[in-house]
Design an enzyme around this catalytic site. Structure first.
Site, PDB file in Angstrom:
ATOM      1  N   LYS A 161     -10.263  -0.822  10.589  1.00 45.18           N
ATOM      2  CA  LYS A 161     -10.443  -1.998   9.722  1.00 45.18           C
ATOM      3  C   LYS A 161     -10.784  -3.233  10.565  1.00 45.18           C
ATOM      4  O   LYS A 161     -10.971  -4.323  10.048  1.00 45.18           O
ATOM      5  CB  LYS A 161      -9.175  -2.250   8.901  1.00 45.18           C
ATOM      6  N   ASP A 208       3.280  -4.698   8.070  1.00 45.82           N
ATOM      7  CA  ASP A 208       2.043  -3.934   7.909  1.00 45.82           C
ATOM      8  C   ASP A 208       0.897  -4.941   8.043  1.00 45.82           C
ATOM      9  O   ASP A 208       0.656  -5.749   7.136  1.00 45.82           O
ATOM     10  CB  ASP A 208       2.048  -3.260   6.534  1.00 45.82           C
ATOM     11  N   HIS A 241       0.879  -1.183   0.000  1.00 45.02           N
ATOM     12  CA  HIS A 241       0.000   0.000   0.000  1.00 45.02           C
ATOM     13  C   HIS A 241       0.915   1.232   0.000  1.00 45.02           C
ATOM     14  O   HIS A 241       2.030   1.177   0.517  1.00 45.02           O
ATOM     15  CB  HIS A 241      -0.826  -0.062   1.290  1.00 45.02           C
ATOM     16  N   GLN A 299      -4.282  -5.415   6.927  1.00 48.30           N
ATOM     17  CA  GLN A 299      -5.262  -6.354   6.369  1.00 48.30           C
ATOM     18  C   GLN A 299      -5.140  -7.745   6.976  1.00 48.30           C
ATOM     19  O   GLN A 299      -5.843  -8.669   6.554  1.00 48.30           O
ATOM     20  CB  GLN A 299      -5.116  -6.446   4.838  1.00 48.30           C
ATOM     21  N   CYS A 350      -4.839   2.366  -3.573  1.00 54.17           N
ATOM     22  CA  CYS A 350      -3.596   2.910  -2.997  1.00 54.17           C
ATOM     23  C   CYS A 350      -2.405   1.991  -3.266  1.00 54.17           C
ATOM     24  O   CYS A 350      -1.508   1.865  -2.418  1.00 54.17           O
ATOM     25  CB  CYS A 350      -3.731   3.179  -1.495  1.00 54.17           C
TER      26      CYS A 350
HETATM   27  N1  PLP Z   1      -1.604  -0.835   4.661  1.00 50.15           N
HETATM   28  C1  PLP Z   1      -2.563  -1.569   4.088  1.00 50.15           C
HETATM   29  C2  PLP Z   1      -2.235  -2.942   3.616  1.00 50.15           C
HETATM   30  C3  PLP Z   1      -3.849  -1.052   3.955  1.00 50.15           C
HETATM   31  O1  PLP Z   1      -4.807  -1.772   3.393  1.00 50.15           O
HETATM   32  C4  PLP Z   1      -4.107   0.250   4.422  1.00 50.15           C
HETATM   33  C5  PLP Z   1      -5.432   0.854   4.232  1.00 50.15           C
HETATM   34  O2  PLP Z   1      -6.189   0.482   3.370  1.00 50.15           O
HETATM   35  C6  PLP Z   1      -3.079   0.958   5.034  1.00 50.15           C
HETATM   36  C7  PLP Z   1      -1.841   0.388   5.128  1.00 50.15           C
HETATM   37  C8  PLP Z   1      -3.309   2.338   5.594  1.00 50.15           C
HETATM   38  O3  PLP Z   1      -4.215   2.265   6.635  1.00 50.15           O
HETATM   39  P1  PLP Z   1      -4.758   3.603   7.344  1.00 50.15           P
HETATM   40  O4  PLP Z   1      -5.269   4.474   6.236  1.00 50.15           O
HETATM   41  O5  PLP Z   1      -5.812   3.112   8.254  1.00 50.15           O
HETATM   42  O6  PLP Z   1      -3.602   4.202   8.045  1.00 50.15           O
END
Ligand code: PLP
Length: 414
Positions: free
Chosen positions: A235, A209, A132, A212, A372
């Protein structure tokens, strides 16, 4: 199409509607089918009640107050930290830093590593094609600050990472591996245990990270062996604006502070400031108190159901959805068959945005676009996909609605 309605819902339908009030509504005259859970999940009543209770009964700024409300709010906030630590099997609650979300956690780590002097010119930071933007851009900024270079693990056509290439990229110059556990765009589940092990052997620090991963399966940070792990509350059925960075206490203890302000200090004079102990060293300013309390309520909710049960339930729904959608001519799925959380697809000759718009007209909420993950889309030569993503409250009827509505939309668009 025939969906196997013998597949039970994880929680009874009337409980879904009484716990997730937002789902009990119609969109354009149809029952709302919410399949945008990778973007954010809906919140169960206990989470709404916990945050409401906070404002109705205990709202106060935390940590330094002597009065009843301040003490109660502080206790609840710190109980939430202990609750998160238990959920992650962290060695101590001091390793749980409350952040604004996954993005906040990753930026924190990238910044303190840059500040620490542990990364310099000639060093390498390794990420993957599946990341992401939140796990790309902070590292690009870290490279700009330190003179290190960014290396990227490529992926195969099935959306899994090329493990041979990963092993070749790992070396003495690798200072950090920053890796998503589960791809938000394709649902690919990376073999993180094995990758963490190899990266640690090569002497790199590892950040996972888990944005998900946290909503879909149990996490044991001690068993995982990484150094940092970040996820977002929203999430995982909790409010927006709250997240968690877990980090090894010995490492966070040595690393420099990040943002300056209240809470993160022990003593301040104009000449010199001394910093607070973990976890407060990394929590400058008034935190998202009700967010942390809501997150604890969300963890109670999912742990009552069981993360393994949630994982199994969602996997059945995803497989059923993939089966049903695969009958549509021109269907192309992205990611491997054993995906988690998200099912991404395109249909020949149909733009993802047009399909998403028509699905919305039929009450089915999916996400379209690059999710993203622009570099991942570029790798596949596409501008985006349609993504249906699942949560514990989704049912076989939701899958049926997705498949039938997609068939109908396709017939209208062709
Ligand atoms: N990393 C992953 C794999 C994501 O799916 C997301 C959000 O969709 C993020 C990071 C960023 O999350 P946040 O916008 O809640 O900080």
């Amino acid at each position: 199409m025939d969906i196997d309605t013998a597949i039970p819902s994880l929680i009874p339908e009337d409980t879904i509607f009484s716990d997730f009030l937002i789902l009990d509504q119609s969109v354009k005259g149809r029952r709302l089918v919410y399949l945008d859970n990778a973007a954010t999940t809906q919140k169960p009543l206990p989470v709404l009640l916990a945050t409401r209770h906070y404002y109705e009964a205990i709202n106060s700024n935390i940590h330094r107050g002597t009065h009843h409300l301040a003490r109660t709010a502080t206790e609840e906030h710190e109980k939430a930290r202990i609750r998160v630590a238990r959920h992650l099997n962290a060695a101590t609650a001091d390793e749980v830093i409350f952040t604004s979300g996954t993005t906040g956690g990753i930026n924190l780590v990238a910044d303190i590593l840059a500040l620490s002097g542990r990364i310099g010119p000639g060093d390498e930071i390794l990420i993957s094609t599946l990341e992401h933007h939140s796990n790309i851009v902070p590292w690009q900024m870290c490279c700009q600050k330190t003179g290190a270079s960014l290396k990227v693990i490529p992926c195969h056509d099935d959306g899994t990472l090329d493990q041979d290439a990963f092993e070749k990229l790992l070396g003495p110059k690798t200072k950090v591996l920053a890796l998503t556990w589960v791809s938000n765009a394709f649902g690919t589940v990376n073999p993180v245990a094995q990758m963490v092990h190899l990266a640690k052997e090569a002497g790199a620090l590892v950040l996972i990270d888990a944005a998900q991963a946290a909503p879909h399966f149990p996490i044991d940070v001690q068993a995982l062996g990484a150094d940092f792990l970040a996820f977002s509350g929203h999430k995982l059925y909790a409010p927006t604006g709250i997240g968690v960075l877990w980090g090894r206490a010995d490492l966070l203890g040595e690393l420099p502070p990040w943002q300056g302000g209240g809470e993160m200090i022990k003593e301040v004079s104009f000449e010199k400031t001394t910093y607070n102990d973990l976890p407060f060293k990394y929590e400058a300013g008034t935190p998202h108190i009700e967010g942390a309390i809501g997150l604890a309520a969300a963890l109670d909710y999912v742990d009552d159901i069981g993360m393994d049960a949630i994982h199994e339930h969602e996997n059945v729904l995803i497989r059923t959805a993939a089966d049903g959608l695969s009958r549509i001519p021109g269907m192309r799925f992205f990611g491997p068959d054993d995906r988690s959380g998200s099912l991404s697809f395109l249909i020949d000759g149909i733009h993802h945005y047009d399909l998403g718009t028509l699905l919305d007209q039929m009450g089915v909420a999916v996400r379209t676009g690059h999710h993203c993950c622009q570099p991942l889309m570029a790798r596949f030569g596409i501008t985006g996909t349609v993504r249906a993503s699942f949560a514990l409250y989704n049912t076989p009827a939701d899958v049926e609605a997705l498949v039938e509505s997609t068939e109908k939309a396709v017939s209208m668009l062709r």
